[in-house]
Structure formats: structure tokens, C-alpha cells
Design a protein around this motif. Structure first.
Motif, PDB file in Angstrom:
ATOM      1  N   LEU A 193       0.833  -1.202   0.000  1.00  0.00           N
ATOM      2  CA  LEU A 193       0.000   0.000   0.000  1.00  0.00           C
ATOM      3  C   LEU A 193       0.873   1.259   0.000  1.00  0.00           C
ATOM      4  CD1 LEU A 193      -2.905  -0.785   2.495  1.00  0.00           C
ATOM      5  CD2 LEU A 193      -3.032  -0.564   0.012  1.00  0.00           C
ATOM      6  N   GLU A 194       1.909   1.280   0.824  1.00  0.00           N
ATOM      7  CA  GLU A 194       2.805   2.433   0.879  1.00  0.00           C
ATOM      8  C   GLU A 194       3.521   2.627  -0.454  1.00  0.00           C
ATOM      9  OE1 GLU A 194       5.396   1.749   4.186  1.00  0.00           O
ATOM     10  OE2 GLU A 194       3.783   1.974   5.648  1.00  0.00           O
ATOM     11  N   PHE A 195       3.926   1.549  -1.080  1.00  0.00           N
ATOM     12  CA  PHE A 195       4.601   1.626  -2.374  1.00  0.00           C
ATOM     13  C   PHE A 195       3.671   2.228  -3.425  1.00  0.00           C
ATOM     14  CE2 PHE A 195       5.666  -0.167  -6.518  1.00  0.00           C
ATOM     15  CZ  PHE A 195       6.990   0.217  -6.638  1.00  0.00           C
TER      16      PHE A 195
ATOM     17  N   GLU B 209       1.936   9.449  -5.667  1.00  0.00           N
ATOM     18  CA  GLU B 209       2.461  10.777  -5.320  1.00  0.00           C
ATOM     19  C   GLU B 209       3.461  11.272  -6.366  1.00  0.00           C
ATOM     20  OE1 GLU B 209       4.182  10.142  -1.488  1.00  0.00           O
ATOM     21  OE2 GLU B 209       2.271  10.295  -0.440  1.00  0.00           O
ATOM     22  N   LEU B 210       4.335  10.394  -6.809  1.00  0.00           N
ATOM     23  CA  LEU B 210       5.327  10.784  -7.815  1.00  0.00           C
ATOM     24  C   LEU B 210       4.655  11.175  -9.125  1.00  0.00           C
ATOM     25  CD1 LEU B 210       8.006   8.053  -7.089  1.00  0.00           C
ATOM     26  CD2 LEU B 210       8.360  10.527  -6.878  1.00  0.00           C
ATOM     27  N   ASN B 211       3.678  10.392  -9.555  1.00  0.00           N
ATOM     28  CA  ASN B 211       2.964  10.711 -10.794  1.00  0.00           C
ATOM     29  C   ASN B 211       2.183  12.013 -10.678  1.00  0.00           C
ATOM     30  OD1 ASN B 211       3.844   8.557 -12.435  1.00  0.00           O
ATOM     31  ND2 ASN B 211       2.382   7.185 -11.457  1.00  0.00           N
ATOM     32  N   GLU B 212       1.550  12.238  -9.527  1.00  0.00           N
ATOM     33  CA  GLU B 212       0.819  13.481  -9.310  1.00  0.00           C
ATOM     34  C   GLU B 212       1.768  14.678  -9.275  1.00  0.00           C
ATOM     35  OE1 GLU B 212      -1.414  12.826  -5.737  1.00  0.00           O
ATOM     36  OE2 GLU B 212      -2.808  11.446  -6.722  1.00  0.00           O
ATOM     37  N   LEU B 213       2.915  14.517  -8.636  1.00  0.00           N
ATOM     38  CA  LEU B 213       3.908  15.585  -8.590  1.00  0.00           C
ATOM     39  C   LEU B 213       4.383  15.936  -9.999  1.00  0.00           C
ATOM     40  CD1 LEU B 213       5.813  17.422  -6.887  1.00  0.00           C
ATOM     41  CD2 LEU B 213       7.478  15.566  -7.054  1.00  0.00           C
ATOM     42  N   ALA B 214       4.626  14.928 -10.806  1.00  0.00           N
ATOM     43  CA  ALA B 214       5.078  15.163 -12.181  1.00  0.00           C
ATOM     44  C   ALA B 214       4.044  15.970 -12.960  1.00  0.00           C
ATOM     45  CB  ALA B 214       5.364  13.836 -12.872  1.00  0.00           C
ATOM     46  N   VAL B 215       2.772  15.640 -12.801  1.00  0.00           N
ATOM     47  CA  VAL B 215       1.710  16.359 -13.508  1.00  0.00           C
ATOM     48  C   VAL B 215       1.588  17.782 -12.975  1.00  0.00           C
ATOM     49  CG1 VAL B 215      -0.789  16.452 -13.882  1.00  0.00           C
ATOM     50  CG2 VAL B 215       0.434  14.290 -14.128  1.00  0.00           C
ATOM     51  N   THR B 216       1.562  17.919 -11.661  1.00  0.00           N
ATOM     52  CA  THR B 216       1.391  19.230 -11.029  1.00  0.00           C
ATOM     53  C   THR B 216       2.531  20.185 -11.360  1.00  0.00           C
ATOM     54  OG1 THR B 216       0.201  18.204  -9.202  1.00  0.00           O
ATOM     55  CG2 THR B 216       1.059  20.409  -8.819  1.00  0.00           C
TER      56      THR B 216
ATOM     57  N   MET C 138      12.671   8.385 -15.072  1.00  0.00           N
ATOM     58  CA  MET C 138      12.460   6.937 -15.132  1.00  0.00           C
ATOM     59  C   MET C 138      11.053   6.682 -14.607  1.00  0.00           C
ATOM     60  SD  MET C 138      14.845   5.712 -11.905  1.00  0.00           S
ATOM     61  CE  MET C 138      16.157   6.891 -12.156  1.00  0.00           C
ATOM     62  N   PRO C 139      10.500   5.507 -14.825  1.00  0.00           N
ATOM     63  CA  PRO C 139       9.144   5.235 -14.332  1.00  0.00           C
ATOM     64  C   PRO C 139       9.039   5.436 -12.815  1.00  0.00           C
ATOM     65  CG  PRO C 139       9.848   3.510 -15.838  1.00  0.00           C
ATOM     66  CD  PRO C 139      11.051   4.376 -15.579  1.00  0.00           C
ATOM     67  N   ALA C 140       7.880   5.918 -12.390  1.00  0.00           N
ATOM     68  CA  ALA C 140       7.648   6.175 -10.968  1.00  0.00           C
ATOM     69  C   ALA C 140       7.867   4.918 -10.127  1.00  0.00           C
ATOM     70  CB  ALA C 140       6.234   6.714 -10.765  1.00  0.00           C
ATOM     71  N   GLU C 141       7.569   3.743 -10.674  1.00  0.00           N
ATOM     72  CA  GLU C 141       7.774   2.491  -9.940  1.00  0.00           C
ATOM     73  C   GLU C 141       9.251   2.273  -9.635  1.00  0.00           C
ATOM     74  OE1 GLU C 141       5.991   2.801 -12.709  1.00  0.00           O
ATOM     75  OE2 GLU C 141       3.951   2.244 -12.110  1.00  0.00           O
ATOM     76  N   TRP C 142      10.119   2.624 -10.580  1.00  0.00           N
ATOM     77  CA  TRP C 142      11.565   2.466 -10.362  1.00  0.00           C
ATOM     78  C   TRP C 142      12.036   3.427  -9.276  1.00  0.00           C
ATOM     79  CZ3 TRP C 142      14.237   2.118 -15.819  1.00  0.00           C
ATOM     80  CH2 TRP C 142      13.668   1.057 -16.538  1.00  0.00           C
ATOM     81  N   ILE C 143      11.543   4.664  -9.341  1.00  0.00           N
ATOM     82  CA  ILE C 143      11.934   5.669  -8.344  1.00  0.00           C
ATOM     83  C   ILE C 143      11.494   5.215  -6.955  1.00  0.00           C
ATOM     84  CG2 ILE C 143      11.586   8.045  -7.571  1.00  0.00           C
ATOM     85  CD1 ILE C 143      11.236   8.774 -10.591  1.00  0.00           C
ATOM     86  N   ALA C 144      10.245   4.774  -6.842  1.00  0.00           N
ATOM     87  CA  ALA C 144       9.727   4.321  -5.552  1.00  0.00           C
ATOM     88  C   ALA C 144      10.520   3.125  -5.025  1.00  0.00           C
ATOM     89  CB  ALA C 144       8.244   3.971  -5.666  1.00  0.00           C
ATOM     90  N   THR C 145      10.934   2.233  -5.918  1.00  0.00           N
ATOM     91  CA  THR C 145      11.730   1.075  -5.513  1.00  0.00           C
ATOM     92  C   THR C 145      13.090   1.522  -4.989  1.00  0.00           C
ATOM     93  OG1 THR C 145      10.629  -0.359  -7.111  1.00  0.00           O
ATOM     94  CG2 THR C 145      12.771  -1.090  -6.285  1.00  0.00           C
TER      95      THR C 145
END
Length: 86
Positions: free
Chosen positions: A21-23, A29-36, A43-50
Motif C-alpha cells: 500500500l505504501e509503495f 504521489e510521484l505521478n501526481e507531482l510530475a503532472v502538477t 524513469m518510471p515512478a515504480e523504479w523511483i519508488a523502488t
């Protein structure tokens, strides 16, 4: 006396669920930040979060990430050009 098989117990199922859930929240959050902010994530948000979950700090503009030992890594060609600027 007969032996009984232990039930398939997963003691960490609750923490695994919370970690997922946290991931997913961090990816959102990363995708929303990119849009905002009008960013194009390096790199993909999944890679950054990892990478963040593994303890790295990721620069969202260059794609560079730094380990806890302060070693920097670059994931993009643009990032490697940044290193060679001197």
C-alpha cells in the motif's frame, strides 16, 4: 502419537500488505507531482519508488540517485553528460 503438519503461516502477511500500500501510494504521489509541476520523470515512478524503498535518494530532474554511502549513480544519458561537465 501422530505428527501434525503446521498450517501454512505467513507471519509477515500484514506488513507485506502495508508495504505494498505504501509503495502504491508513493508511485501515485510521484505521478501526481510530475503532472502538477510539469516534470518529465527521468524513469518510471515504480523504479523511483523502488530505489527510495531501498534507501536511495533520487533526483527527479536528472535521474541521478545517491546511495547512503554518498556514491552517485546515473540512469540516463543526460545524467552522465552532467557528470562529465567537470
Amino acid at each position: 502419537m501422530t505428527a501434525q503438519l503446521a498450517a501454512n503461516v505467513r507471519p509477515n502477511i500484514y506488513t507485506d500488505f502495508l508495504a505494498r500500500l505504501e509503495f502504491r501510494q508513493r508511485v501515485r504521489e510521484l505521478n501526481e507531482l510530475a503532472v502538477t509541476e510539469g516534470l518529465s520523470l527521468p524513469m518510471p515512478a515504480e523504479w523511483i519508488a523502488t530505489l527510495e524503498a531501498l534507501g536511495y535518494v533520487v533526483d527527479l530532474t536528472t535521474g541521478a540517485w545517491a546511495a547512503t554511502d554518498s556514491v552517485q549513480y546515473w540512469s540516463t544519458e543526460a545524467g552522465s553528460r552532467e557528470t562529465n561537465k567537470g
